[in-house]
Design a protein around this motif. Sequence first.
Motif, PDB file in Angstrom:
ATOM      1  N   GLU A 219      76.603 -17.101 -53.967  1.00 61.89           N
ATOM      2  CA  GLU A 219      75.678 -15.681 -53.519  1.00 61.89           C
ATOM      3  C   GLU A 219      74.563 -16.553 -52.488  1.00 61.89           C
ATOM      4  O   GLU A 219      73.904 -16.059 -51.776  1.00 61.89           O
ATOM      5  CB  GLU A 219      75.177 -14.669 -54.016  1.00 61.89           C
ATOM      6  N   LEU A 220      74.397 -17.718 -53.340  1.00 62.14           N
ATOM      7  CA  LEU A 220      72.822 -18.525 -52.478  1.00 62.14           C
ATOM      8  C   LEU A 220      72.642 -19.385 -51.750  1.00 62.14           C
ATOM      9  O   LEU A 220      74.050 -19.898 -52.027  1.00 62.14           O
ATOM     10  CB  LEU A 220      72.319 -18.786 -54.318  1.00 62.14           C
ATOM     11  N   ARG A 221      71.930 -19.832 -51.137  1.00 64.76           N
ATOM     12  CA  ARG A 221      71.647 -20.455 -49.709  1.00 64.76           C
ATOM     13  C   ARG A 221      70.051 -20.697 -50.323  1.00 64.76           C
ATOM     14  O   ARG A 221      69.706 -20.461 -50.899  1.00 64.76           O
ATOM     15  CB  ARG A 221      71.982 -19.845 -48.490  1.00 64.76           C
ATOM     16  N   LEU A 222      70.728 -21.840 -50.032  1.00 66.64           N
ATOM     17  CA  LEU A 222      69.475 -23.856 -50.140  1.00 66.64           C
ATOM     18  C   LEU A 222      68.250 -23.156 -48.503  1.00 66.64           C
ATOM     19  O   LEU A 222      69.429 -22.893 -47.577  1.00 66.64           O
ATOM     20  CB  LEU A 222      69.640 -24.924 -50.004  1.00 66.64           C
ATOM     21  N   TYR A 223      67.260 -23.258 -49.291  1.00 65.58           N
ATOM     22  CA  TYR A 223      66.398 -22.693 -47.714  1.00 65.58           C
ATOM     23  C   TYR A 223      65.418 -24.455 -48.141  1.00 65.58           C
ATOM     24  O   TYR A 223      65.055 -24.481 -49.424  1.00 65.58           O
ATOM     25  CB  TYR A 223      65.585 -21.533 -47.739  1.00 65.58           C
ATOM     26  N   ARG A 224      64.892 -23.970 -47.000  1.00 61.08           N
ATOM     27  CA  ARG A 224      63.767 -25.997 -46.792  1.00 61.08           C
ATOM     28  C   ARG A 224      62.874 -25.188 -45.915  1.00 61.08           C
ATOM     29  O   ARG A 224      62.731 -25.119 -44.975  1.00 61.08           O
ATOM     30  CB  ARG A 224      64.239 -26.671 -46.535  1.00 61.08           C
ATOM     31  N   ALA A 225      61.121 -25.345 -46.330  1.00 66.74           N
ATOM     32  CA  ALA A 225      60.114 -25.796 -45.834  1.00 66.74           C
ATOM     33  C   ALA A 225      59.651 -26.694 -45.237  1.00 66.74           C
ATOM     34  O   ALA A 225      59.398 -27.428 -46.566  1.00 66.74           O
ATOM     35  CB  ALA A 225      59.196 -24.365 -46.319  1.00 66.74           C
ATOM     36  N   ARG A 226      59.066 -27.609 -43.827  1.00 64.03           N
ATOM     37  CA  ARG A 226      58.852 -28.478 -43.466  1.00 64.03           C
ATOM     38  C   ARG A 226      57.657 -28.434 -42.853  1.00 64.03           C
ATOM     39  O   ARG A 226      57.264 -27.447 -42.084  1.00 64.03           O
ATOM     40  CB  ARG A 226      59.839 -29.118 -42.765  1.00 64.03           C
ATOM     41  N   ALA A 227      56.350 -28.484 -43.857  1.00 60.79           N
ATOM     42  CA  ALA A 227      55.192 -28.165 -44.055  1.00 60.79           C
ATOM     43  C   ALA A 227      54.553 -28.715 -42.686  1.00 60.79           C
ATOM     44  O   ALA A 227      54.982 -30.139 -42.389  1.00 60.79           O
ATOM     45  CB  ALA A 227      54.197 -28.824 -44.697  1.00 60.79           C
ATOM     46  N   THR A 228      53.849 -27.892 -42.055  1.00 63.06           N
ATOM     47  CA  THR A 228      53.066 -28.665 -40.362  1.00 63.06           C
ATOM     48  C   THR A 228      51.751 -28.466 -40.537  1.00 63.06           C
ATOM     49  O   THR A 228      51.372 -29.555 -39.660  1.00 63.06           O
ATOM     50  CB  THR A 228      54.274 -28.069 -39.351  1.00 63.06           C
ATOM     51  N   GLU A 229      51.614 -28.142 -41.120  1.00 64.52           N
ATOM     52  CA  GLU A 229      50.045 -27.785 -41.875  1.00 64.52           C
ATOM     53  C   GLU A 229      49.833 -27.608 -43.076  1.00 64.52           C
ATOM     54  O   GLU A 229      49.966 -27.062 -43.663  1.00 64.52           O
ATOM     55  CB  GLU A 229      48.954 -26.956 -41.109  1.00 64.52           C
ATOM     56  N   ALA A 230      48.875 -28.376 -43.816  1.00 66.14           N
ATOM     57  CA  ALA A 230      48.085 -28.494 -45.073  1.00 66.14           C
ATOM     58  C   ALA A 230      47.021 -28.732 -45.626  1.00 66.14           C
ATOM     59  O   ALA A 230      46.535 -29.249 -44.821  1.00 66.14           O
ATOM     60  CB  ALA A 230      48.755 -29.305 -46.266  1.00 66.14           C
ATOM     61  N   SER A 231      46.602 -28.134 -46.402  1.00 68.91           N
ATOM     62  CA  SER A 231      44.726 -27.475 -47.256  1.00 68.91           C
ATOM     63  C   SER A 231      44.980 -27.433 -48.362  1.00 68.91           C
ATOM     64  O   SER A 231      46.123 -26.934 -49.607  1.00 68.91           O
ATOM     65  CB  SER A 231      44.136 -26.827 -46.556  1.00 68.91           C
ATOM     66  N   ALA A 232      43.667 -27.888 -49.139  1.00 66.28           N
ATOM     67  CA  ALA A 232      43.851 -27.344 -50.287  1.00 66.28           C
ATOM     68  C   ALA A 232      43.081 -26.360 -50.404  1.00 66.28           C
ATOM     69  O   ALA A 232      41.591 -26.643 -49.841  1.00 66.28           O
ATOM     70  CB  ALA A 232      43.754 -28.453 -51.382  1.00 66.28           C
ATOM     71  N   LEU A 233      42.563 -25.595 -51.810  1.00 65.74           N
ATOM     72  CA  LEU A 233      40.979 -25.510 -52.031  1.00 65.74           C
ATOM     73  C   LEU A 233      40.470 -25.868 -53.275  1.00 65.74           C
ATOM     74  O   LEU A 233      41.709 -26.095 -54.021  1.00 65.74           O
ATOM     75  CB  LEU A 233      41.320 -23.706 -52.348  1.00 65.74           C
ATOM     76  N   ILE A 234      39.308 -26.573 -53.226  1.00 70.16           N
ATOM     77  CA  ILE A 234      38.454 -27.391 -54.662  1.00 70.16           C
ATOM     78  C   ILE A 234      38.033 -26.544 -54.769  1.00 70.16           C
ATOM     79  O   ILE A 234      37.268 -25.939 -54.671  1.00 70.16           O
ATOM     80  CB  ILE A 234      38.439 -28.504 -53.463  1.00 70.16           C
ATOM     81  N   ASN A 235      38.176 -26.781 -55.999  1.00 75.26           N
ATOM     82  CA  ASN A 235      37.283 -26.465 -57.110  1.00 75.26           C
ATOM     83  C   ASN A 235      36.223 -27.148 -57.868  1.00 75.26           C
ATOM     84  O   ASN A 235      36.385 -28.285 -58.312  1.00 75.26           O
ATOM     85  CB  ASN A 235      37.768 -25.166 -58.775  1.00 75.26           C
ATOM     86  N   ASP A 236      34.995 -27.088 -57.148  1.00 74.38           N
ATOM     87  CA  ASP A 236      34.374 -28.275 -57.432  1.00 74.38           C
ATOM     88  C   ASP A 236      33.219 -27.805 -57.621  1.00 74.38           C
ATOM     89  O   ASP A 236      31.740 -28.297 -57.505  1.00 74.38           O
ATOM     90  CB  ASP A 236      34.014 -28.889 -55.985  1.00 74.38           C
TER      91      ASP A 236
END
Length: 142
Positions: free
Chosen positions: A114-131
């Motif tokens: 029943e399951l299918r494989l999916y892929r997301a290819r990132a086009t933009e990325a950022s990180a929330l930094i705890n400083d």
Amino acid sequence: MTPEDTARRIIDANNYLTLATADRDGHPWASPVCFTPDGSDFYWVSRPDTRHSRNLAERPEVGIVIFDSQVALFAGEAVYLTAHAEQVAGPDLEAGTAIYNSRHPELAAFGPGELRLYRARATEASALINDGGPDIRVPITL
């Protein structure tokens, strides 16, 4: 530690990402999915008739957030992604399945049923930094 190092630590430490999709009319939907990362690609399995899978068939642009919801208040860190997602098929299916199962071999038992494989290819990325200060979201490269 660089923002990229922080992002990789967050990605490696978590099994679930929150996948934000929208239908043809723009109605939003968010779903947690168990994922395997591969560089700037993120794989998961799902039934093709679920709401998020149907949304992807109509509108492949997605938002993703990966974070640990168990940390103390105001100690959160996260990775945010904008991505293009699709069901993996054809010549990419065998390699994508091997990538997905490399992190979650116990899920190989689900097989192609029943399951299918999916892929997301990132086009933009950022990180929330705890400083220790106010939340800072920093653009990153995966």
